[in-house]
Design a protein around this motif. Structure first.
Motif, PDB file in Angstrom:
ATOM      1  N   UNK A  36     -23.086 -58.539  41.242  1.00  0.00           N
ATOM      2  CA  UNK A  36     -22.329 -57.520  41.963  1.00  0.00           C
ATOM      3  C   UNK A  36     -23.074 -57.164  43.242  1.00  0.00           C
ATOM      4  N   UNK A  37     -22.420 -57.345  44.380  1.00  0.00           N
ATOM      5  CA  UNK A  37     -23.011 -57.049  45.676  1.00  0.00           C
ATOM      6  C   UNK A  37     -22.254 -55.897  46.319  1.00  0.00           C
ATOM      7  N   UNK A  38     -22.998 -54.952  46.873  1.00  0.00           N
ATOM      8  CA  UNK A  38     -22.405 -53.772  47.517  1.00  0.00           C
ATOM      9  C   UNK A  38     -22.295 -53.930  49.025  1.00  0.00           C
ATOM     10  N   UNK A  39     -22.452 -55.133  49.542  1.00  0.00           N
ATOM     11  CA  UNK A  39     -22.352 -55.328  50.992  1.00  0.00           C
ATOM     12  C   UNK A  39     -20.928 -55.025  51.454  1.00  0.00           C
ATOM     13  N   UNK A  40     -20.776 -54.183  52.478  1.00  0.00           N
ATOM     14  CA  UNK A  40     -19.432 -53.722  52.881  1.00  0.00           C
ATOM     15  C   UNK A  40     -18.737 -54.651  53.863  1.00  0.00           C
ATOM     16  N   UNK A  41     -18.683 -55.925  53.576  1.00  0.00           N
ATOM     17  CA  UNK A  41     -17.933 -56.858  54.410  1.00  0.00           C
ATOM     18  C   UNK A  41     -17.549 -58.064  53.570  1.00  0.00           C
ATOM     19  N   UNK A  42     -16.563 -58.814  54.065  1.00  0.00           N
ATOM     20  CA  UNK A  42     -16.078 -60.000  53.354  1.00  0.00           C
ATOM     21  C   UNK A  42     -17.089 -61.130  53.481  1.00  0.00           C
ATOM     22  N   UNK A  43     -17.278 -61.876  52.396  1.00  0.00           N
ATOM     23  CA  UNK A  43     -18.186 -63.017  52.408  1.00  0.00           C
ATOM     24  C   UNK A  43     -17.460 -64.227  52.985  1.00  0.00           C
ATOM     25  N   UNK A  44     -18.043 -64.827  54.012  1.00  0.00           N
ATOM     26  CA  UNK A  44     -17.509 -66.034  54.630  1.00  0.00           C
ATOM     27  C   UNK A  44     -18.637 -67.049  54.746  1.00  0.00           C
ATOM     28  N   UNK A  45     -18.263 -68.315  54.869  1.00  0.00           N
ATOM     29  CA  UNK A  45     -19.301 -69.317  55.078  1.00  0.00           C
ATOM     30  C   UNK A  45     -19.980 -69.121  56.429  1.00  0.00           C
ATOM     31  N   UNK A  46     -19.189 -68.892  57.485  1.00  0.00           N
ATOM     32  CA  UNK A  46     -19.732 -68.650  58.821  1.00  0.00           C
ATOM     33  C   UNK A  46     -19.072 -67.407  59.388  1.00  0.00           C
ATOM     34  N   UNK A  47     -19.892 -66.482  59.868  1.00  0.00           N
ATOM     35  CA  UNK A  47     -19.370 -65.234  60.421  1.00  0.00           C
ATOM     36  C   UNK A  47     -19.093 -65.332  61.917  1.00  0.00           C
ATOM     37  N   UNK A  48     -19.705 -66.285  62.593  1.00  0.00           N
ATOM     38  CA  UNK A  48     -19.476 -66.430  64.030  1.00  0.00           C
ATOM     39  C   UNK A  48     -18.417 -67.475  64.356  1.00  0.00           C
ATOM     40  N   UNK A  49     -18.183 -68.444  63.467  1.00  0.00           N
ATOM     41  CA  UNK A  49     -17.253 -69.533  63.752  1.00  0.00           C
ATOM     42  C   UNK A  49     -15.921 -69.380  63.036  1.00  0.00           C
ATOM     43  N   UNK A  50     -15.644 -68.223  62.493  1.00  0.00           N
ATOM     44  CA  UNK A  50     -14.354 -67.965  61.858  1.00  0.00           C
ATOM     45  C   UNK A  50     -13.934 -66.538  62.177  1.00  0.00           C
ATOM     46  N   UNK A  51     -12.648 -66.269  62.028  1.00  0.00           N
ATOM     47  CA  UNK A  51     -12.121 -64.959  62.378  1.00  0.00           C
ATOM     48  C   UNK A  51     -11.100 -64.524  61.338  1.00  0.00           C
ATOM     49  N   UNK A  52     -11.170 -63.272  60.885  1.00  0.00           N
ATOM     50  CA  UNK A  52     -10.137 -62.784  59.960  1.00  0.00           C
ATOM     51  C   UNK A  52      -8.782 -62.598  60.624  1.00  0.00           C
ATOM     52  N   UNK A  53      -8.761 -62.566  61.973  1.00  0.00           N
ATOM     53  CA  UNK A  53      -7.497 -62.362  62.682  1.00  0.00           C
ATOM     54  C   UNK A  53      -6.650 -63.626  62.725  1.00  0.00           C
ATOM     55  N   UNK A  54      -7.273 -64.806  62.634  1.00  0.00           N
ATOM     56  CA  UNK A  54      -6.549 -66.081  62.699  1.00  0.00           C
ATOM     57  C   UNK A  54      -6.339 -66.585  61.281  1.00  0.00           C
ATOM     58  N   UNK A  55      -5.086 -66.746  60.897  1.00  0.00           N
ATOM     59  CA  UNK A  55      -4.757 -67.170  59.543  1.00  0.00           C
ATOM     60  C   UNK A  55      -4.495 -68.675  59.518  1.00  0.00           C
ATOM     61  N   UNK A  56      -5.053 -69.396  58.570  1.00  0.00           N
ATOM     62  CA  UNK A  56      -4.809 -70.849  58.488  1.00  0.00           C
ATOM     63  C   UNK A  56      -3.411 -71.145  57.973  1.00  0.00           C
ATOM     64  N   UNK A  57      -2.966 -72.367  58.195  1.00  0.00           N
ATOM     65  CA  UNK A  57      -1.644 -72.786  57.726  1.00  0.00           C
ATOM     66  C   UNK A  57      -1.733 -73.561  56.412  1.00  0.00           C
ATOM     67  N   UNK A  58      -2.925 -73.829  55.938  1.00  0.00           N
ATOM     68  CA  UNK A  58      -3.085 -74.550  54.682  1.00  0.00           C
ATOM     69  C   UNK A  58      -4.540 -74.702  54.308  1.00  0.00           C
ATOM     70  N   UNK A  59      -4.798 -75.160  53.085  1.00  0.00           N
ATOM     71  CA  UNK A  59      -6.145 -75.385  52.567  1.00  0.00           C
ATOM     72  C   UNK A  59      -6.332 -76.863  52.271  1.00  0.00           C
TER      73      UNK A  59
END
Length: 405
Positions: free
Chosen positions: A80-103
């Motif tokens: 259990x981690x209390x860090x107040x942000x979403x975990x991503x592989x890269x924080x500088x090369x991805x954006x929560x504002x841009x949504x992908x069209x597939x996986x």
């Protein structure tokens, strides 16, 4: 004569052995060895051999050594981690504002099965439920600011800042963290805290694609690690941990066991450029490849001055070509995507390892469009890592690394 002697001697030997037989039998009865009862055959199972009769005296075989596995979570609770942000592989090369069209793969968590109490969505592991609404996101933002203020405490004086810069400079220590093509990754946060356990600050060397937007790199470093950048020279940063930082109370950062596949984003370059016909688009691509190259990018170099250079070139030229020979295809696609949002401009083609961009029909020069200075001491600024620097407010960008042009 000899034959008769041999026969007589043979008869004598035979006769002596026959007469001495009773003496041998007497010795056998006096000095013979009587075996213990444990060597006798088992009366219940007479078919078994004597050396298998008593199995209790045998030593039990030790179980084979089984090396520990991080995937074996038997009897263990998820971290259990209390860090107040979403975990991503890269924080500088991805954006929560841009949504992908597939996986590209099923939603397998890169943290391992049942190792983290967050659900992997294929792009990130959100801290709160995405359906919770804006209120939960605002609470996380307030919590993040409080944590950073508590850790940083009172700001450093100029004398303290200068002393730290001299102490952790390139000539004083070899300890540093390299930030490469993937930008600020999640596991890199753990490396930063490991360095802060031994020293008050850590030097970070930025190379490659992320250096195009150094403002974003500085913002994400301070936001995710709760530190403060006290010096920057080119791609080299010095990140201070804070006056009230306690290594024993460092946050819990679960590590990613593998790199997740990048999701599918829309194509960067379409068949026709917006506002042009098919013939005009083909003509512009041929013309763009014939234009002299503005610059040639070196592999793992520093690209911090590329955006101002392109903005200056657009004052005179309509098309700009950047030579990216020697770079991987996904790298110069990331470069093109970042330039599209930061300059801004229109992508024309990626053919022949070239990035050709067009300024557009109604181009207006951007005022004050320079990033961080080449050398910045960050003296007298607030918590904003790029305070007082006019940029235009461009955030993170998403890129398409797998699709063709």
């Amino acid at each position: 004569m000899l034959k008769l002697l041999r026969r007589s001697s043979g008869r004598r030997l035979f006769s002596t052995t026959a007469t001495a037989a009773p003496s041998f039998s007497n010795l056998y009865t006096k000095y013979s060895f009587t075996p213990p009862p444990s060597l006798h055959e088992n009366p219940k199972n007479p078919n078994t051999q004597t050396h298998h009769a008593d199995n209790s005296n045998k030593k039990k075989k030790k179980p084979l050594y089984r090396p520990p596995s991080s995937l074996d979570r038997s009897g263990q609770k998820p971290v259990k981690s209390d860090l107040p942000f979403d975990f991503r592989f890269s924080y500088t090369e991805s954006s929560p504002a841009v949504r992908p069209i597939g996986l590209r793969e099923p939603k397998y968590s890169p943290f391992g099965p049942e190792r983290v109490d967050r659900v992997w969505t294929g792009v990130c592991a959100p801290a709160v439920d995405p359906m919770a609404g804006k209120e939960e996101a605002e609470k996380l933002e307030v919590k993040r600011k409080k944590i950073r203020e508590r850790i940083q405490g009172q700001e450093l004086t100029n004398a303290e800042r200068i002393a730290l810069v001299e102490r952790f400079g390139k000539n004083k220590t070899k300890r540093q963290i390299n930030l490469g093509r993937d930008g600020l990754t999640h596991n890199m946060l753990n490396d930063i805290h490991n360095n802060w356990k031994q020293a008050e600050a850590v030097r970070i060397k930025c190379m490659g694609v992320p250096t195009i937007d150094m403002k974003n790199v500085c913002t994400q470093l301070e936001d995710k690690a709760f530190g403060k950048i006290i010096h920057r020279h080119g791609g080299s940063l010095i990140l201070y941990r804070g006056r009230n930082y306690n290594p024993k109370k460092r946050p819990v950062i679960p590590l990613m066991l593998w790199k997740p596949q990048e999701p599918v984003y829309p194509k960067l370059i379409k068949t026709t450029i917006e506002g042009l016909s098919i013939e005009e688009t083909k003509e512009m691509r041929k013309k763009g490849l014939a234009v002299p190259a503005l610059t040639k990018l070196a592999k793992n170099g520093y690209y911090g001055g590329l955006v101002p250079m392109i903005r200056d070139a657009f004052l005179v030229e309509e098309l700009v070509r950047i030579d990216c020979r020697g770079l991987e295809k996904k790298d110069y696609k990331k470069i093109g995507c970042k330039l599209r949002d930061l300059v801004p401009c229109i992508l024309v083609t990626f053919e022949k390892e070239q990035v050709v961009i067009w300024r557009g029909k109604n181009y207006k020069p951007k005022e004050g469009g320079c990033f961080l200075e080449d050398r910045q001491s960050f003296e007298g600024r607030g918590t904003d890592p790029c305070h007082g620097i006019q940029d235009g407010g461009h955030g993170q960008t998403a890129f398409d690394s797998g699709d063709d042009d």
